[in-house]
Design a protein around this motif. Sequence first.
Motif, PDB file in Angstrom:
ATOM      1  N   MET A   1       0.841  -1.169   0.000  1.00  0.00           N
ATOM      2  CA  MET A   1       0.000   0.000   0.000  1.00  0.00           C
ATOM      3  C   MET A   1       0.890   1.237   0.000  1.00  0.00           C
ATOM      4  O   MET A   1       1.879   1.285   0.715  1.00  0.00           O
ATOM      5  CB  MET A   1      -0.897   0.017   1.231  1.00  0.00           C
ATOM      6  N   ALA A   2       0.483   2.190  -0.794  1.00  0.00           N
ATOM      7  CA  ALA A   2       1.318   3.373  -0.947  1.00  0.00           C
ATOM      8  C   ALA A   2       0.595   4.685  -0.633  1.00  0.00           C
ATOM      9  O   ALA A   2       1.241   5.700  -0.467  1.00  0.00           O
ATOM     10  CB  ALA A   2       1.862   3.424  -2.369  1.00  0.00           C
ATOM     11  N   CYS A   3      -0.744   4.648  -0.559  1.00  0.00           N
ATOM     12  CA  CYS A   3      -1.478   5.894  -0.361  1.00  0.00           C
ATOM     13  C   CYS A   3      -2.826   5.616   0.297  1.00  0.00           C
ATOM     14  O   CYS A   3      -3.206   4.463   0.499  1.00  0.00           O
ATOM     15  CB  CYS A   3      -1.684   6.598  -1.698  1.00  0.00           C
ATOM     16  N   ASN A   4      -3.548   6.695   0.565  1.00  0.00           N
ATOM     17  CA  ASN A   4      -4.864   6.543   1.194  1.00  0.00           C
ATOM     18  C   ASN A   4      -5.861   5.840   0.283  1.00  0.00           C
ATOM     19  O   ASN A   4      -6.761   5.157   0.763  1.00  0.00           O
ATOM     20  CB  ASN A   4      -5.399   7.900   1.642  1.00  0.00           C
ATOM     21  N   HIS A   5      -5.698   5.990  -1.016  1.00  0.00           N
ATOM     22  CA  HIS A   5      -6.563   5.268  -1.955  1.00  0.00           C
ATOM     23  C   HIS A   5      -6.392   3.761  -1.752  1.00  0.00           C
ATOM     24  O   HIS A   5      -7.377   3.011  -1.766  1.00  0.00           O
ATOM     25  CB  HIS A   5      -6.238   5.657  -3.397  1.00  0.00           C
ATOM     26  N   CYS A   6      -5.161   3.328  -1.566  1.00  0.00           N
ATOM     27  CA  CYS A   6      -4.884   1.907  -1.319  1.00  0.00           C
ATOM     28  C   CYS A   6      -5.567   1.446  -0.038  1.00  0.00           C
ATOM     29  O   CYS A   6      -6.149   0.353   0.005  1.00  0.00           O
ATOM     30  CB  CYS A   6      -3.381   1.662  -1.206  1.00  0.00           C
ATOM     31  N   VAL A   7      -5.497   2.265   0.992  1.00  0.00           N
ATOM     32  CA  VAL A   7      -6.123   1.936   2.274  1.00  0.00           C
ATOM     33  C   VAL A   7      -7.621   1.723   2.084  1.00  0.00           C
ATOM     34  O   VAL A   7      -8.191   0.744   2.570  1.00  0.00           O
ATOM     35  CB  VAL A   7      -5.846   3.044   3.320  1.00  0.00           C
ATOM     36  N   VAL A   8      -8.250   2.623   1.363  1.00  0.00           N
ATOM     37  CA  VAL A   8      -9.690   2.519   1.118  1.00  0.00           C
ATOM     38  C   VAL A   8     -10.006   1.267   0.315  1.00  0.00           C
ATOM     39  O   VAL A   8     -10.942   0.524   0.641  1.00  0.00           O
ATOM     40  CB  VAL A   8     -10.215   3.788   0.410  1.00  0.00           C
ATOM     41  N   LYS A   9      -9.228   1.017  -0.724  1.00  0.00           N
ATOM     42  CA  LYS A   9      -9.471  -0.145  -1.587  1.00  0.00           C
ATOM     43  C   LYS A   9      -9.324  -1.455  -0.821  1.00  0.00           C
ATOM     44  O   LYS A   9     -10.163  -2.347  -0.928  1.00  0.00           O
ATOM     45  CB  LYS A   9      -8.513  -0.111  -2.782  1.00  0.00           C
ATOM     46  N   VAL A  10      -8.266  -1.572  -0.016  1.00  0.00           N
ATOM     47  CA  VAL A  10      -8.054  -2.779   0.778  1.00  0.00           C
ATOM     48  C   VAL A  10      -9.153  -2.913   1.835  1.00  0.00           C
ATOM     49  O   VAL A  10      -9.697  -3.998   2.047  1.00  0.00           O
ATOM     50  CB  VAL A  10      -6.651  -2.777   1.426  1.00  0.00           C
ATOM     51  N   GLY A  11      -9.492  -1.812   2.477  1.00  0.00           N
ATOM     52  CA  GLY A  11     -10.553  -1.844   3.488  1.00  0.00           C
ATOM     53  C   GLY A  11     -11.884  -2.299   2.919  1.00  0.00           C
ATOM     54  O   GLY A  11     -12.580  -3.116   3.520  1.00  0.00           O
ATOM     55  N   LYS A  12     -12.232  -1.789   1.750  1.00  0.00           N
ATOM     56  CA  LYS A  12     -13.490  -2.187   1.107  1.00  0.00           C
ATOM     57  C   LYS A  12     -13.460  -3.660   0.708  1.00  0.00           C
ATOM     58  O   LYS A  12     -14.466  -4.362   0.835  1.00  0.00           O
ATOM     59  CB  LYS A  12     -13.770  -1.323  -0.118  1.00  0.00           C
ATOM     60  N   ALA A  13     -12.313  -4.116   0.217  1.00  0.00           N
ATOM     61  CA  ALA A  13     -12.192  -5.516  -0.185  1.00  0.00           C
ATOM     62  C   ALA A  13     -12.394  -6.437   1.015  1.00  0.00           C
ATOM     63  O   ALA A  13     -13.128  -7.428   0.930  1.00  0.00           O
ATOM     64  CB  ALA A  13     -10.830  -5.765  -0.826  1.00  0.00           C
ATOM     65  N   ILE A  14     -11.759  -6.100   2.114  1.00  0.00           N
ATOM     66  CA  ILE A  14     -11.893  -6.924   3.320  1.00  0.00           C
ATOM     67  C   ILE A  14     -13.315  -6.851   3.862  1.00  0.00           C
ATOM     68  O   ILE A  14     -13.907  -7.870   4.224  1.00  0.00           O
ATOM     69  CB  ILE A  14     -10.866  -6.499   4.385  1.00  0.00           C
ATOM     70  N   ALA A  15     -13.870  -5.659   3.913  1.00  0.00           N
ATOM     71  CA  ALA A  15     -15.224  -5.481   4.440  1.00  0.00           C
ATOM     72  C   ALA A  15     -16.268  -6.218   3.612  1.00  0.00           C
ATOM     73  O   ALA A  15     -17.331  -6.577   4.131  1.00  0.00           O
ATOM     74  CB  ALA A  15     -15.565  -3.997   4.514  1.00  0.00           C
ATOM     75  N   SER A  16     -15.971  -6.471   2.346  1.00  0.00           N
ATOM     76  CA  SER A  16     -16.936  -7.158   1.481  1.00  0.00           C
ATOM     77  C   SER A  16     -17.018  -8.652   1.751  1.00  0.00           C
ATOM     78  O   SER A  16     -17.942  -9.313   1.280  1.00  0.00           O
ATOM     79  CB  SER A  16     -16.573  -6.926   0.010  1.00  0.00           C
ATOM     80  N   VAL A  17     -16.079  -9.186   2.511  1.00  0.00           N
ATOM     81  CA  VAL A  17     -16.092 -10.620   2.820  1.00  0.00           C
ATOM     82  C   VAL A  17     -17.188 -10.889   3.849  1.00  0.00           C
ATOM     83  O   VAL A  17     -17.231 -10.253   4.906  1.00  0.00           O
ATOM     84  CB  VAL A  17     -14.717 -11.081   3.357  1.00  0.00           C
ATOM     85  N   GLU A  18     -18.058 -11.828   3.525  1.00  0.00           N
ATOM     86  CA  GLU A  18     -19.124 -12.183   4.448  1.00  0.00           C
ATOM     87  C   GLU A  18     -18.523 -12.663   5.765  1.00  0.00           C
ATOM     88  O   GLU A  18     -17.607 -13.479   5.772  1.00  0.00           O
ATOM     89  CB  GLU A  18     -20.001 -13.284   3.850  1.00  0.00           C
ATOM     90  N   GLY A  19     -19.016 -12.130   6.863  1.00  0.00           N
ATOM     91  CA  GLY A  19     -18.531 -12.516   8.178  1.00  0.00           C
ATOM     92  C   GLY A  19     -17.566 -11.520   8.795  1.00  0.00           C
ATOM     93  O   GLY A  19     -17.275 -11.595   9.980  1.00  0.00           O
ATOM     94  N   VAL A  20     -17.070 -10.580   7.990  1.00  0.00           N
ATOM     95  CA  VAL A  20     -16.193  -9.541   8.536  1.00  0.00           C
ATOM     96  C   VAL A  20     -17.070  -8.538   9.270  1.00  0.00           C
ATOM     97  O   VAL A  20     -18.028  -8.000   8.718  1.00  0.00           O
ATOM     98  CB  VAL A  20     -15.354  -8.852   7.435  1.00  0.00           C
ATOM     99  N   VAL A  21     -16.726  -8.302  10.531  1.00  0.00           N
ATOM    100  CA  VAL A  21     -17.508  -7.410  11.383  1.00  0.00           C
ATOM    101  C   VAL A  21     -16.908  -6.007  11.392  1.00  0.00           C
ATOM    102  O   VAL A  21     -17.628  -5.016  11.354  1.00  0.00           O
ATOM    103  CB  VAL A  21     -17.562  -7.969  12.818  1.00  0.00           C
ATOM    104  N   GLU A  22     -15.574  -5.935  11.425  1.00  0.00           N
ATOM    105  CA  GLU A  22     -14.901  -4.638  11.503  1.00  0.00           C
ATOM    106  C   GLU A  22     -13.517  -4.759  10.885  1.00  0.00           C
ATOM    107  O   GLU A  22     -12.856  -5.787  11.002  1.00  0.00           O
ATOM    108  CB  GLU A  22     -14.769  -4.235  12.973  1.00  0.00           C
ATOM    109  N   VAL A  23     -13.080  -3.689  10.218  1.00  0.00           N
ATOM    110  CA  VAL A  23     -11.735  -3.661   9.638  1.00  0.00           C
ATOM    111  C   VAL A  23     -11.145  -2.271   9.818  1.00  0.00           C
ATOM    112  O   VAL A  23     -11.839  -1.276   9.668  1.00  0.00           O
ATOM    113  CB  VAL A  23     -11.744  -4.077   8.144  1.00  0.00           C
TER     114      VAL A  23
END
Length: 58
Positions: A1-23
């Motif tokens: 990850m190199a920037c805040n855009h990366c943070v958002v993209k990774v966060g959204k990807a993880i949050a999209s996994v069923e069963g993820v409560v918080e990231v």
Amino acid sequence: MACNHCVVKVGKAIASVEGVVEVDVNLEKREAVVIFEESVTDLGKIKAAVREAGYEPL
């Protein structure tokens, strides 16, 4: 990850996994803290979502 855009993209990807409560993705530490329901998902599925977003999980 190199920037805040990366943070958002990774966060959204993880949050999209069923069963993820918080990231919480931290750019400075280059890590994500994830709370998830173990009966619904597992670390492998979360890592796969990060890969699909274009990043390599540690």
